[in-house]
Design a protein around this motif. Structure first.
Motif, mmCIF file in Angstrom:
data_model
loop_
_atom_site.group_PDB
_atom_site.id
_atom_site.type_symbol
_atom_site.label_atom_id
_atom_site.label_comp_id
_atom_site.label_asym_id
_atom_site.label_seq_id
_atom_site.Cartn_x
_atom_site.Cartn_y
_atom_site.Cartn_z
ATOM 1 N N PHE A 45 0.846 -1.178 0.000
ATOM 2 C CA PHE A 45 0.000 0.000 0.000
ATOM 3 C C PHE A 45 0.890 1.239 0.000
ATOM 4 O O PHE A 45 1.177 1.799 -1.037
ATOM 5 N N CYS A 46 1.372 1.688 1.158
ATOM 6 C CA CYS A 46 2.136 2.942 1.187
ATOM 7 C C CYS A 46 3.632 2.726 0.938
ATOM 8 O O CYS A 46 4.276 3.565 0.346
ATOM 9 N N LEU A 50 3.725 3.978 7.021
ATOM 10 C CA LEU A 50 2.615 4.737 7.595
ATOM 11 C C LEU A 50 1.355 3.907 7.823
ATOM 12 O O LEU A 50 0.598 4.176 8.747
ATOM 13 N N CYS A 51 1.104 2.922 6.982
ATOM 14 C CA CYS A 51 -0.201 2.256 7.009
ATOM 15 C C CYS A 51 -0.229 0.949 7.808
ATOM 16 O O CYS A 51 -1.300 0.461 8.129
ATOM 17 N N GLU A 53 0.076 -1.943 6.779
ATOM 18 C CA GLU A 53 -0.489 -3.033 5.982
ATOM 19 C C GLU A 53 0.508 -4.162 5.754
ATOM 20 O O GLU A 53 0.110 -5.272 5.450
ATOM 21 N N CYS A 54 1.784 -3.891 5.888
ATOM 22 C CA CYS A 54 2.804 -4.900 5.618
ATOM 23 C C CYS A 54 3.342 -5.534 6.907
ATOM 24 O O CYS A 54 4.426 -6.122 6.907
ATOM 25 N N ARG A 64 7.158 -3.686 10.512
ATOM 26 C CA ARG A 64 6.653 -3.280 9.196
ATOM 27 C C ARG A 64 7.691 -3.704 8.165
ATOM 28 O O ARG A 64 8.830 -3.240 8.193
#
Length: 83
Positions: A45-46, A50-51, A53-54, A64
């Motif tokens: 995603f980013c 920041l997100c 998601e990983c 992350r």
């Protein structure tokens, strides 16, 4: 760069030392993440931390993947298949 061996979900992977972990994960399985709602494959995603998601587990600690650099002997658990 030096070639190293890491473990991803129990499988041995050879890669260059110091790469962002997401680069290694995406090169082996571009859809290594799945949507929690639909189960559909998804990519990054980013890519800059920041997100979250990983998020993966690295040596027993959540990290992350986009911020984590590969190093010899690291053990990564992506959670793929845990949905």
């Amino acid at each position: 760069m030096t070639m190293i061996e890491i473990e991803i979900d129990g499988a041995s992977v050879v890669c260059r030392e110091g790469l962002p972990l997401t680069e290694v994960l995406m090169s082996g399985a571009p859809s290594w993440r799945r949507s929690p709602k639909l189960g559909a494959p998804r990519g990054m995603f980013c890519g800059m931390g920041l997100c979250f998601e990983c998020a993966v587990e690295v040596d027993g600690t959540w990290a992350r993947a986009c911020l984590e650099r590969t190093r010899a002997g690291m053990r990564v658990r992506t959670g793929e298949g845990d949905i």
